[in-house]
Design a protein around this motif. Sequence first.
Motif, PDB file in Angstrom:
ATOM      1  N   VAL A 254      -5.807   5.017 -18.475  1.00 35.98           N
ATOM      2  CA  VAL A 254      -6.221   5.438 -17.139  1.00 35.98           C
ATOM      3  C   VAL A 254      -7.735   5.521 -17.122  1.00 35.98           C
ATOM      4  N   CYS A 255      -8.337   4.657 -16.353  1.00 35.42           N
ATOM      5  CA  CYS A 255      -9.772   4.601 -16.071  1.00 35.42           C
ATOM      6  C   CYS A 255     -10.642   4.896 -17.292  1.00 35.42           C
ATOM      7  N   ALA A 256     -11.306   6.058 -17.354  1.00 39.60           N
ATOM      8  CA  ALA A 256     -12.300   6.314 -18.405  1.00 39.60           C
ATOM      9  C   ALA A 256     -11.762   6.174 -19.817  1.00 39.60           C
ATOM     10  N   ASP A 257     -10.449   6.186 -19.986  1.00 40.05           N
ATOM     11  CA  ASP A 257      -9.887   5.925 -21.316  1.00 40.05           C
ATOM     12  C   ASP A 257     -10.458   4.639 -21.911  1.00 40.05           C
ATOM     13  N   PHE A 258     -10.529   3.583 -21.071  1.00 45.95           N
ATOM     14  CA  PHE A 258     -10.917   2.282 -21.613  1.00 45.95           C
ATOM     15  C   PHE A 258     -12.413   2.184 -21.906  1.00 45.95           C
ATOM     16  N   THR A 259     -13.200   3.162 -21.466  1.00 47.70           N
ATOM     17  CA  THR A 259     -14.626   3.147 -21.800  1.00 47.70           C
ATOM     18  C   THR A 259     -14.871   3.572 -23.244  1.00 47.70           C
ATOM     19  N   HIS A 260     -13.829   4.005 -23.907  1.00 52.15           N
ATOM     20  CA  HIS A 260     -13.889   4.347 -25.328  1.00 52.15           C
ATOM     21  C   HIS A 260     -13.228   3.216 -26.109  1.00 52.15           C
ATOM     22  N   ALA A 261     -14.018   2.480 -26.879  1.00 52.96           N
ATOM     23  CA  ALA A 261     -13.493   1.323 -27.611  1.00 52.96           C
ATOM     24  C   ALA A 261     -12.353   1.714 -28.536  1.00 52.96           C
ATOM     25  N   SER A 262     -12.378   2.950 -29.013  1.00 48.96           N
ATOM     26  CA  SER A 262     -11.327   3.408 -29.919  1.00 48.96           C
ATOM     27  C   SER A 262      -9.967   3.439 -29.232  1.00 48.96           C
ATOM     28  N   HIS A 263      -9.954   3.614 -27.918  1.00 44.26           N
ATOM     29  CA  HIS A 263      -8.685   3.672 -27.185  1.00 44.26           C
ATOM     30  C   HIS A 263      -7.993   2.315 -27.195  1.00 44.26           C
ATOM     31  N   ALA A 264      -8.736   1.276 -26.877  1.00 46.80           N
ATOM     32  CA  ALA A 264      -8.165  -0.072 -26.909  1.00 46.80           C
ATOM     33  C   ALA A 264      -7.811  -0.481 -28.332  1.00 46.80           C
TER      34      ALA A 264
END
Length: 252
Positions: A144-154
Amino acid sequence: MPPLIIAAAQSSSIAGDLAGNIARHQRFMKVAAEQGVQLLVFPELSLTGYERGLAGELALAPDAAALQPLRDFAQEVGVTTVVGMPIRLSDTAPVLIGALVMGTDGSLGVYSKQHLHLGEEVAFAPGYGGETLLVGADTVALAVCADFTHASHAAAAAEKGADVYAAGVLITEKGYGPDTGLLKGYAQTHSMVVLMANHGGATGGWESAGRSAIWSANGSLIAAAPGTGDLIVVARRDADGWNGQVVSVMEA
């Protein structure tokens, strides 16, 4: 690879109107079913709009009776559907930004946004993520949105074996270039199909850029909405690879 049809629902939300937004979602789901879509992903907080000031009042338990008509409709039309909603996991729990997975078998999955955008902490607490889901033979990880701004999430999604990384978002024109650059990069780096479902219009005082998009696992663009408006971005995989189209969702 076996056939797969996924789609981003670029929907507009009525501020705080759960019943009205459920009806809009059902219209999208019906059109998606007509296109053979197996997985339909809506934007962040799609069932209420991105209304931080109303979140505490509107938040529901994921299995609330008010959401049952949408779960029933997902079964009826045969489309696994991911919707955005402020949620509470108990009566005394903080409000989370949820993505609820309504399965074609009546199942309910819960994902909650892990990384808050600056300013969201006034209304929401960080969430816990969620399990991957199977769509046909493919593994899908949600964001959800800002999650993907953290490379570790992907990266974590890729480590879980995700074939598809699907994000419901609210992205403005200013953020569109940098954010889609990240998403395209994740597709290339992790060999995942990446889906981004953005709002179709203004919500919560923010002007959405629209232009929802889906990238293949090599980073090439499969399909993208040309601008704002109520549209479905569809990506189909067959023996020859991926192809895409954009379908208008007209008022009933």
